[in-house]
Write an enzyme that holds these catalytic residues in place. Structure first.
Site, PDB file in Angstrom:
ATOM      1  N   ASP A 197       2.616  -1.213  -5.886  1.00 21.26           N
ATOM      2  CA  ASP A 197       1.922  -0.842  -4.653  1.00 21.26           C
ATOM      3  C   ASP A 197       1.559  -2.137  -3.937  1.00 21.26           C
ATOM      4  O   ASP A 197       1.962  -3.226  -4.357  1.00 21.26           O
ATOM      5  CB  ASP A 197       0.679   0.017  -4.928  1.00 21.26           C
TER       6      ASP A 197
ATOM      7  N   HIS B 215       8.519   1.427  -5.437  1.00 21.98           N
ATOM      8  CA  HIS B 215       7.159   1.746  -4.975  1.00 21.98           C
ATOM      9  C   HIS B 215       6.392   2.592  -5.984  1.00 21.98           C
ATOM     10  O   HIS B 215       5.172   2.721  -5.890  1.00 21.98           O
ATOM     11  CB  HIS B 215       7.222   2.468  -3.627  1.00 21.98           C
TER      12      HIS B 215
END
Length: 484
Positions: A461, A457
């Site tokens: 995104d 992450h």
């Protein structure tokens, strides 16, 4: 004068020995490097023993990969007394990555094997063999001579009598401490701690002590002592004896399966990945029919046989090329995303020793047939444990395909330092509405396949993940994009 002459001769010999040792030491590289499928390492510097041994080389366990701190001796190619030429493979060593061949860069004779075939967890630098220059010198190396490999055994042997005395004193003393696991067993079987002997430090009663007591039948005697005032009959004794027997049989049913070096490293890396990498999961179903039709066309019209996985590799590589933000990794030192210059796809291959990930480099620039041939070659080498370090170290993205099993969808764990891995499930026939060529909507059976992306992450995104899946879905719906 005779004493002075002898002193001068001794000084001259000492100076020559020091010069020779310096020259040998200067030839030893400070950093070891792998060369292709073999790992070539020059022998250590010679040293001259004061115990009357001839000049010899003590060969230590080499570090064959950056993460290796111990290895296993898989096979000795040379035996004691054999001649060793430059480039000869001395032995095969199982590292934390693969089984590699250890080559010699010097001539000599193998005088003694210190780590026999099948030796496990040999520490890097620990002596594994001794070589000499002349064949006659082999007889001058006694079979019981220690070159450092048996230091650990000698230390344990020397300390054994002391440990034995300590254990006897501890066993004769009362139990001062009880481990949590031992407490549970004592409570479960109703044992009397005064009848147990502690083998742990400072009189600590361990789980093994309780299990040993149960196997020796102490359970039946302690139970009898507790129950004899209330139930003097012999029936409880027989019951407790049968209970102790069943417990003993139950304890003996397990089997220890030793882990290979590869599996140990895999376990460590996977744990680190889940603990240090923030996993983001995205999934999508894609229609597989255009891909299957294209595969059949290649086979029938051009005689080219490729697998579904080969085409998936190409489709993923093209998507990563079109979305360069997804072909990146997180740089911990700079604390920022670093884009990769090439698209190198790691393929998960199951082997007997563990999961290996050979790499298809520049996959976006290769044809599907070239990818297919390379995958087959790398998979065979992975299963045989013959992958070179450059063939499995690196990679920018991974694919784990379980489509050949009854697995519809799953989530894979990221292979650091990569930022993403795509989990591929099997294709399933489903019925859904489709629009015909004349614009009418009707029900039709289509083949769909589930894709699940596990992404870092810090790099991915929602927008980057969405763009990647958009490109990937287009590659499956319009297979001609793979030929551009």
């Amino acid at each position: 004068m005779a004493n002075i002459r002898a002193l001068l001769v001794g000084l001259s010999r000492a100076r020559g020995s020091l010069a020779e040792a310096g020259r040998c030491a200067s030839t030893r590289p400070s950093i070891l490097a792998s060369l292709g499928a073999h790992y070539k390492i020059p022998m250590p510097a010679r040293w001259f023993s004061s115990t009357g041994l001839p000049p010899h080389l003590v060969v230590g366990m080499p570090a064959l990969s950056p993460t290796m701190n111990q290895g296993n001796i898989a096979k000795w190619r040379k035996q004691e007394g054999d001649k060793i030429e430059v480039g000869d493979v001395i032995c095969e060593i199982e590292t934390d990555k693969a089984t590699l061949e250890f080559e010699s860069l010097e001539e000599g004779y193998l005088a003694k094997i210190l780590a026999p075939e099948g030796s496990k967890d040999v520490q890097v630098g620990q002596p594994i063999a001794v070589t000499v220059e002349d064949v006659e010198d082999i007889k001058s190396i006694p079979a019981d001579t220690s070159f450092g490999g048996e230091q650990k055994e000698e230390q344990s042997t020397e300390s054994a009598p002391q440990n034995k005395v300590v254990n006897v004193s501890e066993q004769s003393s009362t139990v001062s401490r009880i481990s949590p696991a031992a407490k549970l067993l004592i409570k479960e079987h109703g044992l009397d701690t005064s009848s147990l002997r502690a083998s742990g430090p400072r009189g600590t009663l361990l789980k093994g002590d309780v299990l040993a007591a149960l196997k020796s039948g102490i359970n039946s005697s302690s139970t009898k002592e507790k129950k004899s005032p209330a139930q003097p009959s012999s029936q409880p004794t027989r019951d407790s004896q049968s209970q102790a027997s069943s417990i003993s049989q139950k304890d003996d049913t397990y089997e220890d399966i030793p882990n290979s070096q590869i599996r140990k490293v895999i376990a460590k890396r996977l744990l680190e990945s889940k603990q240090t990498t923030p996993h983001l999961y995205l999934s999508k179903d894609v229609v597989l029919d255009p891909l299957l039709a294209f595969r059949n066309e290649l086979k029938e019209l051009h005689g080219i046989k490729v697998s579904v996985n080969d085409i998936i590799i190409k489709a993923v590589a093209i998507a990563l090329r079109n979305v360069p933000e997804a072909n990146a990794y997180w740089n911990n030192d700079k604390e920022e995303t670093q884009k990769c210059d090439s698209v190198d796809i790691s393929i998960a291959v199951a082997t007997e020793k563990g999961l290996m990930t050979p790499i298809i480099r520049n996959a976006d620039q290769k044809t599907i047939s070239a990818i297919s041939a390379e995958v087959k070659q790398l998979a065979e080498k992975a299963r045989a444990g013959k992958l070179a370090p450059n063939e499995f170290q690196g990679g920018t993205f991974s694919i784990s395909n379980l489509g050949m099993y009854p697995v519809d969808h799953f989530c894979a764990i990221i292979n650091p330092p990569q930022s993403g891995i795509l989990a591929v499930g099997r294709g399933n026939k489903v019925v859904e509405p489709v629009v015909d060529s004349d614009g009418t909507e009707k029900a039709a059976a289509v083949t769909k396949m589930s894709l699940t992306l596990s992404a870092d992450h810090r790099v991915f995104d929602g927008q980057v993940g969405g763009k990647f899946f958009t490109e990937l879905a287009l590659n499956f719906s319009d297979i001609r994009r793979l030929l551009l």
